[in-house]
Write a protein that holds these residues in place. Structure first.
Motif, PDB file in Angstrom:
ATOM      1  N   ARG A  44       2.110   3.187  -8.542  1.00  9.00           N
ATOM      2  CA  ARG A  44       0.925   3.107  -7.698  1.00  9.00           C
ATOM      3  C   ARG A  44       1.298   2.898  -6.234  1.00  9.00           C
ATOM      4  O   ARG A  44       0.592   3.302  -5.333  1.00  9.00           O
ATOM      5  CB  ARG A  44       0.030   1.951  -8.151  1.00  9.00           C
ATOM      6  CG  ARG A  44      -0.591   2.127  -9.541  1.00  9.00           C
ATOM      7  CD  ARG A  44      -1.386   0.881  -9.904  1.00  9.00           C
ATOM      8  NE  ARG A  44      -2.024   0.989 -11.204  1.00  9.00           N
ATOM      9  CZ  ARG A  44      -1.435   0.718 -12.353  1.00  9.00           C
ATOM     10  NH1 ARG A  44      -0.161   0.362 -12.355  1.00  9.00           N
ATOM     11  NH2 ARG A  44      -2.090   0.819 -13.488  1.00  9.00           N
ATOM     12  N   LEU A  45       2.420   2.205  -5.997  1.00 10.98           N
ATOM     13  CA  LEU A  45       2.850   1.868  -4.641  1.00 10.98           C
ATOM     14  C   LEU A  45       4.109   2.651  -4.282  1.00 10.98           C
ATOM     15  O   LEU A  45       4.982   2.863  -5.123  1.00 10.98           O
ATOM     16  CB  LEU A  45       3.142   0.372  -4.535  1.00 10.98           C
ATOM     17  CG  LEU A  45       2.013  -0.574  -4.952  1.00 10.98           C
ATOM     18  CD1 LEU A  45       2.492  -2.014  -4.884  1.00 10.98           C
ATOM     19  CD2 LEU A  45       0.782  -0.382  -4.077  1.00 10.98           C
ATOM     20  N   SER A  46       4.197   3.052  -3.027  1.00 11.83           N
ATOM     21  CA  SER A  46       5.382   3.767  -2.564  1.00 11.83           C
ATOM     22  C   SER A  46       6.583   2.830  -2.528  1.00 11.83           C
ATOM     23  O   SER A  46       6.443   1.615  -2.332  1.00 11.83           O
ATOM     24  CB  SER A  46       5.145   4.335  -1.156  1.00 11.83           C
ATOM     25  OG  SER A  46       4.041   5.204  -1.155  1.00 11.83           O
ATOM     26  N   ARG A  47       7.758   3.386  -2.687  1.00  8.28           N
ATOM     27  CA  ARG A  47       8.975   2.586  -2.623  1.00  8.28           C
ATOM     28  C   ARG A  47       9.177   2.074  -1.203  1.00  8.28           C
ATOM     29  O   ARG A  47       8.891   2.764  -0.228  1.00  8.28           O
ATOM     30  CB  ARG A  47      10.169   3.438  -3.046  1.00  8.28           C
ATOM     31  CG  ARG A  47      11.494   2.705  -3.036  1.00  8.28           C
ATOM     32  CD  ARG A  47      12.600   3.564  -3.585  1.00  8.28           C
ATOM     33  NE  ARG A  47      12.368   3.880  -4.990  1.00  8.28           N
ATOM     34  CZ  ARG A  47      13.164   4.661  -5.714  1.00  8.28           C
ATOM     35  NH1 ARG A  47      14.238   5.200  -5.164  1.00  8.28           N
ATOM     36  NH2 ARG A  47      12.901   4.892  -6.968  1.00  8.28           N
TER      37      ARG A  47
ATOM     38  N   ARG B 175       1.939 -11.956 -16.684  1.00 11.86           N
ATOM     39  CA  ARG B 175       0.940 -11.561 -17.674  1.00 11.86           C
ATOM     40  C   ARG B 175       0.868 -10.039 -17.802  1.00 11.86           C
ATOM     41  O   ARG B 175       0.834  -9.486 -18.907  1.00 11.86           O
ATOM     42  CB  ARG B 175      -0.427 -12.126 -17.273  1.00 11.86           C
ATOM     43  CG  ARG B 175      -1.542 -11.803 -18.249  1.00 11.86           C
ATOM     44  CD  ARG B 175      -2.797 -12.602 -17.929  1.00 11.86           C
ATOM     45  NE  ARG B 175      -3.339 -12.314 -16.608  1.00 11.86           N
ATOM     46  CZ  ARG B 175      -3.406 -13.198 -15.615  1.00 11.86           C
ATOM     47  NH1 ARG B 175      -2.949 -14.429 -15.781  1.00 11.86           N
ATOM     48  NH2 ARG B 175      -3.933 -12.862 -14.463  1.00 11.86           N
ATOM     49  N   ALA B 176       0.869  -9.358 -16.661  1.00 13.86           N
ATOM     50  CA  ALA B 176       0.790  -7.897 -16.682  1.00 13.86           C
ATOM     51  C   ALA B 176       2.030  -7.275 -17.305  1.00 13.86           C
ATOM     52  O   ALA B 176       1.943  -6.270 -18.016  1.00 13.86           O
ATOM     53  CB  ALA B 176       0.605  -7.373 -15.257  1.00 13.86           C
ATOM     54  N   GLU B 177       3.198  -7.884 -17.082  1.00 11.96           N
ATOM     55  CA  GLU B 177       4.437  -7.347 -17.655  1.00 11.96           C
ATOM     56  C   GLU B 177       4.390  -7.416 -19.172  1.00 11.96           C
ATOM     57  O   GLU B 177       4.880  -6.509 -19.859  1.00 11.96           O
ATOM     58  CB  GLU B 177       5.627  -8.133 -17.129  1.00 11.96           C
ATOM     59  CG  GLU B 177       6.969  -7.578 -17.615  1.00 11.96           C
ATOM     60  CD  GLU B 177       8.131  -8.436 -17.186  1.00 11.96           C
ATOM     61  OE1 GLU B 177       9.193  -7.872 -16.882  1.00 11.96           O
ATOM     62  OE2 GLU B 177       7.984  -9.675 -17.165  1.00 11.96           O
TER      63      GLU B 177
ATOM     64  N   LEU C 290       1.984  -6.835 -10.433  1.00 12.11           N
ATOM     65  CA  LEU C 290       3.223  -6.580 -11.162  1.00 12.11           C
ATOM     66  C   LEU C 290       4.095  -5.588 -10.405  1.00 12.11           C
ATOM     67  O   LEU C 290       5.297  -5.808 -10.240  1.00 12.11           O
ATOM     68  CB  LEU C 290       2.907  -6.041 -12.556  1.00 12.11           C
ATOM     69  CG  LEU C 290       4.085  -5.518 -13.384  1.00 12.11           C
ATOM     70  CD1 LEU C 290       5.110  -6.612 -13.636  1.00 12.11           C
ATOM     71  CD2 LEU C 290       3.595  -4.927 -14.699  1.00 12.11           C
ATOM     72  N   GLU C 291       3.474  -4.514  -9.937  1.00 10.34           N
ATOM     73  CA  GLU C 291       4.279  -3.522  -9.222  1.00 10.34           C
ATOM     74  C   GLU C 291       4.788  -4.057  -7.891  1.00 10.34           C
ATOM     75  O   GLU C 291       5.916  -3.766  -7.481  1.00 10.34           O
ATOM     76  CB  GLU C 291       3.468  -2.243  -8.987  1.00 10.34           C
ATOM     77  CG  GLU C 291       4.344  -1.128  -8.457  1.00 10.34           C
ATOM     78  CD  GLU C 291       3.638   0.213  -8.435  1.00 10.34           C
ATOM     79  OE1 GLU C 291       4.248   1.172  -7.930  1.00 10.34           O
ATOM     80  OE2 GLU C 291       2.496   0.295  -8.904  1.00 10.34           O
ATOM     81  N   LEU C 292       3.969  -4.871  -7.211  1.00  4.26           N
ATOM     82  CA  LEU C 292       4.429  -5.497  -5.967  1.00  4.26           C
ATOM     83  C   LEU C 292       5.680  -6.327  -6.227  1.00  4.26           C
ATOM     84  O   LEU C 292       6.675  -6.217  -5.497  1.00  4.26           O
ATOM     85  CB  LEU C 292       3.318  -6.377  -5.383  1.00  4.26           C
ATOM     86  CG  LEU C 292       3.751  -7.341  -4.263  1.00  4.26           C
ATOM     87  CD1 LEU C 292       4.253  -6.570  -3.059  1.00  4.26           C
ATOM     88  CD2 LEU C 292       2.601  -8.273  -3.885  1.00  4.26           C
ATOM     89  N   PHE C 293       5.656  -7.157  -7.260  1.00  2.00           N
ATOM     90  CA  PHE C 293       6.804  -8.022  -7.541  1.00  2.00           C
ATOM     91  C   PHE C 293       8.022  -7.203  -7.950  1.00  2.00           C
ATOM     92  O   PHE C 293       9.159  -7.564  -7.632  1.00  2.00           O
ATOM     93  CB  PHE C 293       6.433  -9.046  -8.613  1.00  2.00           C
ATOM     94  CG  PHE C 293       5.770 -10.286  -8.051  1.00  2.00           C
ATOM     95  CD1 PHE C 293       6.341 -11.531  -8.226  1.00  2.00           C
ATOM     96  CD2 PHE C 293       4.590 -10.198  -7.336  1.00  2.00           C
ATOM     97  CE1 PHE C 293       5.745 -12.679  -7.715  1.00  2.00           C
ATOM     98  CE2 PHE C 293       3.974 -11.332  -6.820  1.00  2.00           C
ATOM     99  CZ  PHE C 293       4.556 -12.569  -7.004  1.00  2.00           C
TER     100      PHE C 293
ATOM    101  N   ALA D  96      11.604  -7.296  -5.932  1.00  2.00           N
ATOM    102  CA  ALA D  96      12.896  -7.546  -6.576  1.00  2.00           C
ATOM    103  C   ALA D  96      13.868  -6.405  -6.321  1.00  2.00           C
ATOM    104  O   ALA D  96      15.048  -6.624  -6.023  1.00  2.00           O
ATOM    105  CB  ALA D  96      12.699  -7.752  -8.076  1.00  2.00           C
ATOM    106  N   ASP D  97      13.376  -5.179  -6.421  1.00  3.48           N
ATOM    107  CA  ASP D  97      14.223  -4.009  -6.193  1.00  3.48           C
ATOM    108  C   ASP D  97      14.774  -4.002  -4.771  1.00  3.48           C
ATOM    109  O   ASP D  97      15.959  -3.734  -4.550  1.00  3.48           O
ATOM    110  CB  ASP D  97      13.411  -2.741  -6.464  1.00  3.48           C
ATOM    111  CG  ASP D  97      14.241  -1.475  -6.300  1.00  3.48           C
ATOM    112  OD1 ASP D  97      15.161  -1.259  -7.112  1.00  3.48           O
ATOM    113  OD2 ASP D  97      13.983  -0.710  -5.345  1.00  3.48           O
ATOM    114  N   CYS D  98      13.919  -4.315  -3.790  1.00  2.25           N
ATOM    115  CA  CYS D  98      14.339  -4.355  -2.392  1.00  2.25           C
ATOM    116  C   CYS D  98      15.370  -5.450  -2.155  1.00  2.25           C
ATOM    117  O   CYS D  98      16.423  -5.209  -1.554  1.00  2.25           O
ATOM    118  CB  CYS D  98      13.112  -4.569  -1.500  1.00  2.25           C
ATOM    119  SG  CYS D  98      13.484  -4.743   0.253  1.00  2.25           S
TER     120      CYS D  98
END
Length: 314
Positions: free
Chosen positions: A201-204, A190-192, A236-239, A243-245
Motif C-alpha cells: 500500500r505504501l511506497s518504499r 495484531r495485524a501481523e 503494519l506496513e508502516l512498521f 524496520a527495512d529502512c
C-alpha cells in the motif's frame, strides 16, 4: 548513590543509581498533552516540569538518607554538540543544581542523547564497549551515530521527520492519544497475526547513502486513512517499512565503517514489532544488534545517573 534528573519534552524523570551500578529508583511523570494535539510548546512543557519535580523528589527521596547522595546529575541539552539547546532542560538543571548545593555534593551535566546511549546499553552486550554504531530513535530524533569512547559522530538518519513524529502524527489522525507509539505497536502486532504476508500500500522509502526522507510516507498514510483503508494493516506496513529502512542503513554503515555492533536506543526502539523484525532481518548477517530494556528505551533519568556514577567514581 547518584541522583539524576531528565526533563525532556514529554517526561519528567528522576533516578537513583548506586555506586555498584544498581538502579535504586526510576520515577517518571509523563507531561500532559491535550487530546488531538501533536505535542507541547516548550514553555508549556517547562511549566509542567517545574510542577512535577518537587512531587517526584518527595516521592522518590522520602526513604533515602541525604548523606547517601554523593552527586547530582541532569541532562542539559539534546545533543553534546555546539548550539544544541532546548528550554525544557532548564528545569532539571536548575532543580539539580539547587539540590547539589544544598547537599554539598558535585553536580554533573550530560546531554539527553548521552543519557539514552547509557540507558540503552545498560546490561546489554555493548555495555562497556568502546565503539559501536547507535540509532537514537525518539519522538523528535532519528539519527545514526558512530559512538566511540563517549564521543559521537553523526553518520546518517532522516533528512526531515523522525519515525517518532510519523508514528505520533498518524496516531493522532486516528484519534489516539499522544504519544501514540505503544498503541500503534500493538496494532502492528495484531495485524501481523491476521495478515503475515507483505503488502504494498505504501511506497518504499528512498534511501540515499545513509540518509532518507519520511515526509512522503506520512502523506501516503494520511491519504490512505482519509480513503478509509484498514488502519491496522496500514500501521503494519508502516512498521515494516521502518524496520527495512533501519536495517538497510545499518548494514550500509557497518560496511562503510567496519563496525559490526549496532545499538538501538530511544523510545521508538522499545517497539516489540521493530525489535522482532530487525532481529529477523539481521539473521546470518554477522552484525550484532543490541536493544536496551523497553522501560529504559523511552525518556528516563537512569542513563544520566549512570553517567554521573562514571564521572564520580570511574
Amino acid at each position: 548513590m547518584i541522583l539524576a534528573f531528565d526533563t525532556s519534552n514529554y517526561t519528567t524523570s528522576l533516578a537513583l543509581v548506586s555506586k555498584e551500578g544498581k538502579i535504586i529508583k526510576d520515577e517518571r511523570i509523563p507531561l500532559k498533552v491535550k487530546k488531538g494535539e501533536r505535542g507541547l510548546r516548550q514553555s508549556d512543557a517547562l511549566f509542567q516540569h517545574w510542577g512535577n519535580l518537587p512531587e517526584l523528589a518527595e516521592r522518590a527521596l522520602a526513604d533515602v538518607p541525604a548523606e547517601q547522595i554523593c552527586a547530582v546529575a541532569a541532562s542539559d541539552r539534546p545533543r553534546a554538540v555546539e548550539g544544541s539547546y532546548m528550554p525544557v532542560f532548564l528545569a532539571g538543571i536548575q532543580f539539580g543544581r539547587a539540590l547539589a548545593a544544598t547537599l554539598h555534593v558535585p553536580f554533573f551535566t550530560f546531554s539527553h542523547q548521552e543519557g539514552h546511549m547509557a540507558a540503552g546499553s545498560f546490561e546489554t552486550v555493548l555495555e562497556g564497549e568502546d565503539t559501536f554504531l547507535a540509532w537514537h530513535l525518539s519522538g523528535g530524533t532519528c539519527e545514526l551515530l558512530r559512538w566511540s569512547a563517549g564521543e559521537e559522530e553523526l553518520l546518517g538518519g532522516t533528512l526531515d521527520l523522525s519515525f517518532g513524529q510519523v508514528i505520533d502524527r498518524v496516531g493522532v489522525a486516528m484519534g489516539l492519544g499522544f504519544p501514540a507509539g505503544k498503541a500503534l505497536d500493538e496494532m502492528a502486532l495484531r495485524a501481523e497475526s491476521l495478515q503475515p504476508g507483505k503488502q504494498n500500500r505504501l511506497s518504499r522509502l528512498t534511501i540515499k547513502g545513509l540518509r532518507f526522507n519520511l515526509s512522503g510516507i506520512e502523506t501516503q498514510l494520511q491519504r490512505a486513512l482519509d480513503a478509509g483503508e484498514n488502519r491496522d494493516f496500514l500501521v503494519l506496513e508502516l512498521f515494516r517499512k521502518m524496520a527495512d529502512c533501519l536495517w538497510k542503513v545499518s548494514l550500509a554503515a557497518a560496511e562503510e565503517t567496519g563496525i559490526k555492533s549496532v545499538l538501538f536506543a530511544g523510545g521508538v526502539s522499545s517497539s516489540t514489532f521493530l525489535r522482532r523484525e530487525l532481529l529477523r532481518l539481521s539473521e546470518g548477517s554477522g552484525l550484532q544488534l543490541a536493544f536496551g530494556r523497553p522501560a529504559l528505551s523511552s525518556d528516563n533519568a537512569v542513563g544520566t545517573a549512570l553517567l554521573g556514577r562514571k564521572a564520580l567514581w570511574q
